[in-house]
Design a protein around this motif. Structure first.
Motif, mmCIF file in Angstrom:
data_model
loop_
_atom_site.group_PDB
_atom_site.id
_atom_site.type_symbol
_atom_site.label_atom_id
_atom_site.label_comp_id
_atom_site.label_asym_id
_atom_site.label_seq_id
_atom_site.Cartn_x
_atom_site.Cartn_y
_atom_site.Cartn_z
ATOM 1 N N ARG A 209 4.798 -54.904 14.546
ATOM 2 C CA ARG A 209 3.081 -55.474 14.236
ATOM 3 C C ARG A 209 2.566 -55.002 14.988
ATOM 4 N NH1 ARG A 209 3.057 -61.653 16.198
ATOM 5 N NH2 ARG A 209 5.050 -61.840 15.018
ATOM 6 N N GLN A 210 1.868 -54.920 13.398
ATOM 7 C CA GLN A 210 -0.034 -53.721 14.058
ATOM 8 C C GLN A 210 -0.887 -54.323 13.817
ATOM 9 O OE1 GLN A 210 0.368 -50.648 13.350
ATOM 10 N NE2 GLN A 210 -1.691 -50.295 14.147
ATOM 11 N N HIS A 211 -1.856 -53.916 14.864
ATOM 12 C CA HIS A 211 -3.024 -54.418 15.130
ATOM 13 C C HIS A 211 -4.355 -53.154 15.274
ATOM 14 C CE1 HIS A 211 -1.536 -57.859 16.918
ATOM 15 N NE2 HIS A 211 -0.360 -57.658 16.874
ATOM 16 N N GLY A 212 -5.394 -53.791 14.444
ATOM 17 C CA GLY A 212 -5.857 -53.077 14.429
ATOM 18 C C GLY A 212 -5.554 -51.646 13.040
ATOM 19 N N GLY A 213 -7.002 -50.717 12.421
ATOM 20 C CA GLY A 213 -6.833 -49.833 11.876
ATOM 21 C C GLY A 213 -6.889 -50.965 9.845
ATOM 22 N N ALA A 214 -6.402 -50.020 9.360
ATOM 23 C CA ALA A 214 -6.050 -50.342 7.597
ATOM 24 C C ALA A 214 -4.906 -50.988 7.644
ATOM 25 C CB ALA A 214 -6.442 -49.026 6.879
ATOM 26 N N TRP A 215 -3.957 -51.108 8.338
ATOM 27 C CA TRP A 215 -2.809 -52.070 7.970
ATOM 28 C C TRP A 215 -2.570 -53.262 9.450
ATOM 29 C CZ3 TRP A 215 0.218 -50.671 4.532
ATOM 30 C CH2 TRP A 215 0.534 -49.767 3.674
ATOM 31 N N HIS A 216 -4.098 -53.825 9.608
ATOM 32 C CA HIS A 216 -4.042 -54.692 11.247
ATOM 33 C C HIS A 216 -3.462 -55.845 10.184
ATOM 34 C CE1 HIS A 216 -4.973 -57.164 13.620
ATOM 35 N NE2 HIS A 216 -6.176 -58.193 12.606
ATOM 36 N N GLY A 217 -2.236 -56.499 11.037
ATOM 37 C CA GLY A 217 -1.814 -58.042 10.724
ATOM 38 C C GLY A 217 -0.508 -57.600 9.536
ATOM 39 N N TRP A 218 0.012 -56.291 9.116
ATOM 40 C CA TRP A 218 0.812 -56.138 8.556
ATOM 41 C C TRP A 218 2.122 -56.077 9.319
ATOM 42 C CZ3 TRP A 218 2.528 -55.893 3.503
ATOM 43 C CH2 TRP A 218 1.093 -55.600 2.381
ATOM 44 N N GLN A 219 3.659 -56.362 9.220
ATOM 45 C CA GLN A 219 5.018 -56.078 9.869
ATOM 46 C C GLN A 219 6.011 -55.934 9.218
ATOM 47 O OE1 GLN A 219 5.226 -60.257 12.170
ATOM 48 N NE2 GLN A 219 3.181 -61.216 11.004
ATOM 49 N N LEU A 220 6.940 -54.860 9.620
ATOM 50 C CA LEU A 220 8.130 -54.461 9.374
ATOM 51 C C LEU A 220 9.040 -54.995 9.788
ATOM 52 C CD1 LEU A 220 9.067 -53.019 6.916
ATOM 53 C CD2 LEU A 220 8.368 -50.750 8.305
ATOM 54 N N ALA A 221 10.589 -54.691 10.406
ATOM 55 C CA ALA A 221 11.259 -55.583 10.910
ATOM 56 C C ALA A 221 12.813 -55.145 10.173
ATOM 57 C CB ALA A 221 11.184 -57.332 10.515
ATOM 58 N N LEU A 222 13.964 -54.945 10.942
ATOM 59 C CA LEU A 222 15.136 -54.617 10.632
ATOM 60 C C LEU A 222 15.766 -56.990 10.928
ATOM 61 C CD1 LEU A 222 16.198 -51.197 12.006
ATOM 62 C CD2 LEU A 222 15.507 -51.625 9.225
ATOM 63 N N LEU A 223 16.609 -56.968 10.015
ATOM 64 C CA LEU A 223 17.080 -58.513 10.039
ATOM 65 C C LEU A 223 18.214 -58.258 9.820
ATOM 66 C CD1 LEU A 223 15.642 -61.096 7.984
ATOM 67 C CD2 LEU A 223 15.547 -58.956 7.344
ATOM 68 N N ALA A 224 18.748 -59.069 10.537
ATOM 69 C CA ALA A 224 21.144 -60.057 9.736
ATOM 70 C C ALA A 224 21.063 -60.895 10.187
ATOM 71 C CB ALA A 224 21.798 -59.088 10.820
ATOM 72 N N ARG A 225 21.263 -61.642 9.168
ATOM 73 C CA ARG A 225 21.081 -62.566 8.701
ATOM 74 C C ARG A 225 22.386 -63.373 8.856
ATOM 75 N NH1 ARG A 225 16.830 -65.576 5.251
ATOM 76 N NH2 ARG A 225 17.696 -67.572 6.617
#
Length: 415
Positions: free
Chosen positions: A97-113
């Motif tokens: 989860r990014q904090h600060g900068g142009a990508w503030h608030g963006w999230q990227l995740a690997l997941l299994a469901r």
């Protein structure tokens, strides 16, 4: 496919038709991310989480986990009134989860469901349990059976964003979030069984008129054509949070003795697709009559159906959640939540939370606390947050007789 056969116990296999299909399709899986607030940093936060939520109305979770049921297992089935619910919702996630900068608030995740939901009528489960016990009935009886199963498992990538909504001509603070999951499916199963069953007590004869439809990537059909080894899924989620301002404010813009809050969230709406999915439709009619060589009337079960393989694309219904309550001046947050379960209805819960930042001000050494009571599941859940680590445990009872259980573990580290 057209097949007729004689059967002395025409419903001896109802266990496999009604619940065993659920037990086979509700795999115990490792589950996912507990979405707790990230540790604020100028860079970003690595998140890791496991979460598991298992529930079964008519049987214990220990019994539901059996791979193959026998008559003794079925004798223990005790359905609740009305429709009965069984559910597995598991996930594992590793994200950034990014904090600060142009990508503030963006999230990227690997997941299994792994997710499965079974909704079965009381009559379907009670009938299957009675047949397993082999108890004769003194009076005529009638059952309306209805069973629906949806299940899938897969892994993939999730992308999303959180952001504050500023500049709105509305009171309070608003925040929105969304997520999109692209999944490679390893398993997908849908099963629907419905129809009436009648018992003639004088002859102890059961008459069935059941219809069944099933789509399952592991079905084995005669003359089956090659099918895709994997399916694909695209699932969406969105959330909107509001924190209001209550009365008793000492200064404009500051919280008062209490303030209202509300949250609306949607998840798991989207599409699943599988090329060459094996599918089967069948009907069972045990009231079919014919005559033998001597002209006597003979009743025999008749199974009729058809098999096919097509590219199956299905819209997955949204799972919605609406919550609201009050936040007190010391940071305690009380609320009520209504969760919708597709094919079932609404599941209410009462919640309480004391975030770590608020609890520290009262001498609790930075520990955050949570509690939740889920009404239908009759399950109490307790949670603890400490320095980026979150733990949550819940059950309706202790021991092997539990019918509802959850646990979650999450870790967050800022960089």
């Amino acid at each position: 496919m057209h097949h007729a056969t004689r059967c002395h116990r025409p419903l001896g296999g109802l266990a496999g038709v009604v619940w065993a299909c659920a037990a086979a399709a509700l795999p115990a899986a490792a589950q996912t991310v507990y979405d707790a607030a990230a540790v604020p940093t100028a860079g970003g936060v690595v998140t890791f989480g496991l979460r598991s939520d298992h529930h079964a109305d008519p049987v214990s979770l220990a019994l539901m986990g059996h791979g193959h049921w026998n008559s003794r297992d079925w004798a223990q089935v005790a359905p609740r009134r009305g429709d009965n619910l069984a559910r597995i919702d598991d996930e594992a996630r590793l994200g950034w989860r990014q904090h600060g900068g142009a990508w503030h608030g963006w999230q990227l995740a690997l997941l299994a469901r792994s997710q499965a939901t079974l909704v079965a009528s009381h009559d379907a489960l009670a009938l299957a349990a009675q047949l397993a016990r082999g108890e004769p009935q003194a009076a005529d009886a009638h059952w309306n059976t209805r069973v629906r199963l949806r299940a899938f498992s897969g892994a993939g990538l999730a992308v999303g964003r959180e952001q504050a909504l500023t500049g709105l001509p509305l009171p309070g603070r608003w925040q929105a979030a969304w997520e999109m999951q692209g999944l490679v499916l390893g398993s997908w199963r849908e099963r629907h069984i419905a129809g009436p069953v009648h018992l003639d007590a004088s002859s102890q004869r059961y008459d069935f008129a059941l219809g069944s439809s099933e789509a399952y990537n592991r079905l084995r059909l005669p003359f089956q054509q090659p099918a895709a080894r994997r399916g694909a899924g695209l699932l969406l989620a969105a959330q909107l949070d509001w924190q209001g301002e209550g009365p008793g404010r000492s200064q404009p813009g500051q919280p008062g003795d209490w303030a209202p809050w509300a949250r609306l969230s949607l998840r798991d709406g989207g599409w699943l697709r599988w090329r060459g999915m094996p599918q089967q439709q069948a009907t069972l009619d045990t009231a079919t009559a014919s005559t033998d060589a001597d002209g006597f009337l003979v009743y025999e079960p008749l199974i009729q159906g058809q098999n096919r393989q097509t590219t199956l694309t299905r819209w997955m219904p949204w799972r919605a959640s609406l919550a609201g309550g009050v936040t007190w001046a010391d940071g305690q947050r009380w609320g009520v939540r209504l969760d919708s379960e597709p094919g079932w209805g609404v599941l209410p819960a009462f919640t309480w939370q004391w975030p770590a930042a608020a609890a520290q001000a009262t001498g609790w050494a930075g520990l955050g606390w949570q509690a939740e009571w889920r009404v239908h599941e009759r399950r109490l859940g307790l949670g603890l947050d400490w320095r980026g680590l979150s733990l949550r445990l819940g059950a309706d009872r202790l021991g092997s007789g539990a019918r509802s259980r959850e646990w979650a573990l999450a870790w967050r580290q800022g960089f």
